[in-house]
Design a protein around this motif. Structure first.
Motif, PDB file in Angstrom:
ATOM      1  N   ALA A 120    -104.696   4.438 -29.474  1.00  0.00           N
ATOM      2  CA  ALA A 120    -104.034   4.880 -30.707  1.00  0.00           C
ATOM      3  C   ALA A 120    -103.117   6.064 -30.444  1.00  0.00           C
ATOM      4  CB  ALA A 120    -105.074   5.234 -31.768  1.00  0.00           C
ATOM      5  N   VAL A 121    -103.586   7.020 -29.643  1.00  0.00           N
ATOM      6  CA  VAL A 121    -102.744   8.177 -29.304  1.00  0.00           C
ATOM      7  C   VAL A 121    -101.609   7.756 -28.385  1.00  0.00           C
ATOM      8  CG1 VAL A 121    -102.687  10.433 -28.187  1.00  0.00           C
ATOM      9  CG2 VAL A 121    -104.641   9.822 -29.616  1.00  0.00           C
ATOM     10  N   SER A 122    -101.917   6.962 -27.377  1.00  0.00           N
ATOM     11  CA  SER A 122    -100.919   6.548 -26.395  1.00  0.00           C
ATOM     12  C   SER A 122     -99.798   5.743 -27.040  1.00  0.00           C
ATOM     13  CB  SER A 122    -101.592   5.734 -25.292  1.00  0.00           C
ATOM     14  OG  SER A 122    -100.679   5.399 -24.281  1.00  0.00           O
ATOM     15  N   ASP A 123    -100.151   4.798 -27.918  1.00  0.00           N
ATOM     16  CA  ASP A 123     -99.138   3.975 -28.587  1.00  0.00           C
ATOM     17  C   ASP A 123     -98.233   4.837 -29.457  1.00  0.00           C
ATOM     18  OD1 ASP A 123    -100.199   1.777 -27.368  1.00  0.00           O
ATOM     19  OD2 ASP A 123    -101.031   0.871 -29.189  1.00  0.00           O
ATOM     20  N   ALA A 124     -98.815   5.808 -30.153  1.00  0.00           N
ATOM     21  CA  ALA A 124     -98.000   6.700 -30.987  1.00  0.00           C
ATOM     22  C   ALA A 124     -97.052   7.522 -30.124  1.00  0.00           C
ATOM     23  CB  ALA A 124     -98.900   7.605 -31.820  1.00  0.00           C
ATOM     24  N   LEU A 125     -97.549   8.029 -29.000  1.00  0.00           N
ATOM     25  CA  LEU A 125     -96.706   8.843 -28.125  1.00  0.00           C
ATOM     26  C   LEU A 125     -95.573   8.033 -27.510  1.00  0.00           C
ATOM     27  CD1 LEU A 125     -99.319  11.088 -26.277  1.00  0.00           C
ATOM     28  CD2 LEU A 125     -97.613  11.806 -27.961  1.00  0.00           C
ATOM     29  N   ASP A 126     -95.792   6.722 -27.331  1.00  0.00           N
ATOM     30  CA  ASP A 126     -94.728   5.876 -26.797  1.00  0.00           C
ATOM     31  C   ASP A 126     -93.498   5.887 -27.704  1.00  0.00           C
ATOM     32  OD1 ASP A 126     -96.169   5.167 -24.572  1.00  0.00           O
ATOM     33  OD2 ASP A 126     -96.856   3.236 -25.377  1.00  0.00           O
ATOM     34  N   GLU A 127     -93.707   6.178 -28.989  1.00  0.00           N
ATOM     35  CA  GLU A 127     -92.605   6.185 -29.943  1.00  0.00           C
ATOM     36  C   GLU A 127     -92.129   7.599 -30.274  1.00  0.00           C
ATOM     37  OE1 GLU A 127     -93.202   3.660 -33.344  1.00  0.00           O
ATOM     38  OE2 GLU A 127     -94.641   2.408 -32.274  1.00  0.00           O
ATOM     39  N   ALA A 128     -92.733   8.609 -29.681  1.00  0.00           N
ATOM     40  CA  ALA A 128     -92.385   9.993 -30.003  1.00  0.00           C
ATOM     41  C   ALA A 128     -91.145  10.446 -29.241  1.00  0.00           C
ATOM     42  CB  ALA A 128     -93.562  10.919 -29.680  1.00  0.00           C
ATOM     43  N   ALA A 129     -90.296  11.198 -29.930  1.00  0.00           N
ATOM     44  CA  ALA A 129     -89.191  11.892 -29.259  1.00  0.00           C
ATOM     45  C   ALA A 129     -89.748  13.175 -28.654  1.00  0.00           C
ATOM     46  CB  ALA A 129     -88.083  12.209 -30.255  1.00  0.00           C
ATOM     47  N   LEU A 130     -89.400  13.435 -27.401  1.00  0.00           N
ATOM     48  CA  LEU A 130     -89.953  14.586 -26.696  1.00  0.00           C
ATOM     49  C   LEU A 130     -88.956  15.734 -26.615  1.00  0.00           C
ATOM     50  CD1 LEU A 130     -91.806  12.927 -23.665  1.00  0.00           C
ATOM     51  CD2 LEU A 130     -92.733  13.564 -25.909  1.00  0.00           C
ATOM     52  N   LEU A 131     -89.507  16.937 -26.559  1.00  0.00           N
ATOM     53  CA  LEU A 131     -88.734  18.132 -26.259  1.00  0.00           C
ATOM     54  C   LEU A 131     -89.213  18.671 -24.923  1.00  0.00           C
ATOM     55  CD1 LEU A 131     -88.774  20.004 -29.698  1.00  0.00           C
ATOM     56  CD2 LEU A 131     -86.868  18.731 -28.710  1.00  0.00           C
ATOM     57  N   HIS A 132     -88.288  18.875 -24.004  1.00  0.00           N
ATOM     58  CA  HIS A 132     -88.631  19.481 -22.722  1.00  0.00           C
ATOM     59  C   HIS A 132     -88.626  21.003 -22.866  1.00  0.00           C
ATOM     60  CE1 HIS A 132     -88.567  15.659 -20.853  1.00  0.00           C
ATOM     61  NE2 HIS A 132     -87.253  15.521 -20.799  1.00  0.00           N
ATOM     62  N   ARG A 133     -89.615  21.645 -22.284  1.00  0.00           N
ATOM     63  CA  ARG A 133     -89.656  23.104 -22.267  1.00  0.00           C
ATOM     64  C   ARG A 133     -89.020  23.586 -20.969  1.00  0.00           C
ATOM     65  NH1 ARG A 133     -94.132  24.708 -25.656  1.00  0.00           N
ATOM     66  NH2 ARG A 133     -93.475  24.037 -27.725  1.00  0.00           N
ATOM     67  N   ARG A 134     -88.009  24.448 -21.102  1.00  0.00           N
ATOM     68  CA  ARG A 134     -87.306  24.951 -19.934  1.00  0.00           C
ATOM     69  C   ARG A 134     -87.163  26.471 -20.020  1.00  0.00           C
ATOM     70  NH1 ARG A 134     -88.569  20.619 -18.754  1.00  0.00           N
ATOM     71  NH2 ARG A 134     -87.287  18.844 -18.072  1.00  0.00           N
ATOM     72  N   GLU A 135     -87.256  27.118 -18.887  1.00  0.00           N
ATOM     73  CA  GLU A 135     -86.997  28.548 -18.822  1.00  0.00           C
ATOM     74  C   GLU A 135     -85.493  28.737 -18.653  1.00  0.00           C
ATOM     75  OE1 GLU A 135     -89.844  31.704 -17.016  1.00  0.00           O
ATOM     76  OE2 GLU A 135     -88.421  31.165 -15.438  1.00  0.00           O
ATOM     77  N   LEU A 136     -84.830  29.217 -19.718  1.00  0.00           N
ATOM     78  CA  LEU A 136     -83.377  29.286 -19.746  1.00  0.00           C
ATOM     79  C   LEU A 136     -82.885  30.708 -19.970  1.00  0.00           C
ATOM     80  CD1 LEU A 136     -82.600  26.091 -21.876  1.00  0.00           C
ATOM     81  CD2 LEU A 136     -82.718  26.304 -19.382  1.00  0.00           C
ATOM     82  N   LEU A 137     -81.670  30.934 -19.553  1.00  0.00           N
ATOM     83  CA  LEU A 137     -81.037  32.246 -19.615  1.00  0.00           C
ATOM     84  C   LEU A 137     -80.037  32.270 -20.770  1.00  0.00           C
ATOM     85  CD1 LEU A 137     -80.397  35.034 -18.238  1.00  0.00           C
ATOM     86  CD2 LEU A 137     -78.707  33.787 -16.856  1.00  0.00           C
ATOM     87  N   GLU A 138     -80.101  33.332 -21.561  1.00  0.00           N
ATOM     88  CA  GLU A 138     -79.176  33.490 -22.682  1.00  0.00           C
ATOM     89  C   GLU A 138     -77.776  33.838 -22.174  1.00  0.00           C
ATOM     90  OE1 GLU A 138     -79.004  36.031 -26.855  1.00  0.00           O
ATOM     91  OE2 GLU A 138     -79.829  36.957 -25.048  1.00  0.00           O
ATOM     92  N   ALA A 139     -76.779  33.149 -22.721  1.00  0.00           N
ATOM     93  CA  ALA A 139     -75.381  33.451 -22.398  1.00  0.00           C
ATOM     94  C   ALA A 139     -74.599  33.534 -23.706  1.00  0.00           C
ATOM     95  CB  ALA A 139     -74.784  32.374 -21.502  1.00  0.00           C
ATOM     96  N   ARG A 140     -73.989  34.686 -23.976  1.00  0.00           N
ATOM     97  CA  ARG A 140     -73.198  34.854 -25.196  1.00  0.00           C
ATOM     98  C   ARG A 140     -71.712  34.875 -24.837  1.00  0.00           C
ATOM     99  NH1 ARG A 140     -73.983  39.780 -26.536  1.00  0.00           N
ATOM    100  NH2 ARG A 140     -71.808  40.479 -26.465  1.00  0.00           N
ATOM    101  N   ILE A 141     -70.936  34.120 -25.612  1.00  0.00           N
ATOM    102  CA  ILE A 141     -69.492  34.063 -25.384  1.00  0.00           C
ATOM    103  C   ILE A 141     -68.790  34.389 -26.688  1.00  0.00           C
ATOM    104  CG2 ILE A 141     -67.548  32.608 -24.693  1.00  0.00           C
ATOM    105  CD1 ILE A 141     -70.854  31.298 -23.719  1.00  0.00           C
ATOM    106  N   ASP A 142     -67.993  35.448 -26.702  1.00  0.00           N
ATOM    107  CA  ASP A 142     -67.204  35.829 -27.870  1.00  0.00           C
ATOM    108  C   ASP A 142     -65.804  35.262 -27.725  1.00  0.00           C
ATOM    109  OD1 ASP A 142     -69.349  37.201 -28.922  1.00  0.00           O
ATOM    110  OD2 ASP A 142     -68.708  39.152 -28.132  1.00  0.00           O
ATOM    111  N   VAL A 143     -65.373  34.524 -28.766  1.00  0.00           N
ATOM    112  CA  VAL A 143     -64.118  33.769 -28.683  1.00  0.00           C
ATOM    113  C   VAL A 143     -63.231  34.110 -29.880  1.00  0.00           C
ATOM    114  CG1 VAL A 143     -63.127  31.449 -28.532  1.00  0.00           C
ATOM    115  CG2 VAL A 143     -65.397  31.895 -27.567  1.00  0.00           C
TER     116      VAL A 143
END
Length: 215
Positions: A120-143
């Motif tokens: 039941a859990v596995s079948d539901a997860l097969d249809e789930a959209a995933l979010l990947h967790r990533r360690e990312l760096l903030e970059a600000r650009i003023d335009v």
């Protein structure tokens, strides 16, 4: 070396599995804490108050270091732990699974219950959209406003191509864009932005943070 983190699901979902007339309704919900998971469990139990069982499993924490499960009256080890093992095997965190069971009159036995709750859990997860967790760096650009539309399109394309997250745009005296980029792509962003703006723009880098990126 960049640290890796468990994924999570993008949105709640509910799926139903029927096994020998028993209904197993799987509810999967993204959460940010144990307290939030407990609120989800309480809400499902209120909604499905007439069900014989509402079994649960949760994994929380950025690194998935907190876990809990409950058989809610099913034979010990036949519901909560199998559900939890599926979440672990899929490499997920910040998610709670609640399976509502309506007994169909046919006993499934321990093995049958383990398979049903896991599936039941596995079948539901097969249809789930995933979010990947990533360690990312903030970059600000003023335009400057006159260039904002063109730079906006270019930065969004860049973010899509480089596993980055495009943040909110703030409009003031200039248009301020925020990207969250892999630290290893810092120099690449500097070069590509210079090429995009004929050398007139450069990012200002800030903090590093764990960010959700659409799979």
């Amino acid at each position: 070396m960049t640290r890796t983190y468990p994924d999570t699901i993008a949105a709640p979902l509910t799926r139903e599995l029927v096994v020998k007339k028993s209904r197993f309704i799987a509810h999967l919900v993204p959460v940010r804490s144990v307290a939030e998971a407990d609120e989800v469990i309480a809400s499902v139990r209120r909604q499905y108050w007439d069900a014989r069982h509402n079994c649960t499993a949760m994994v929380t924490g950025v690194t998935g270091d907190q876990a809990r499960s409950s058989d809610d009256g099913e034979p010990s080890g036949t519901a909560g732990i199998p559900m939890l093992e599926v979440l672990r095997r899929r490499g997920l965190t910040d998610v709670v699974a609640v399976i509502t069971r309506y007994f169909g009159g046919v006993k499934l036995g321990a093995g049958g219950l383990i398979r049903a709750y896991s599936t039941a859990v596995s079948d539901a997860l097969d249809e789930a959209a995933l979010l990947h967790r990533r360690e990312l760096l903030e970059a600000r650009i003023d335009v400057p406003h006159g260039d904002a539309g063109r730079i906006d399109n270019g930065l969004r394309d860049w973010a899509d191509a480089h596993g980055s997250s495009f943040g909110d745009v703030v409009y003031g005296s200039v248009a301020s864009f925020t990207l969250w980029v892999p630290p290893t792509d810092q120099a690449l962003l500097v070069d590509d932005l210079a090429a995009l703006s004929a050398g007139s723009l450069a990012p200002v880098f800030g903090e590093t943070r764990v960010v959700d990126v659409v799979a």
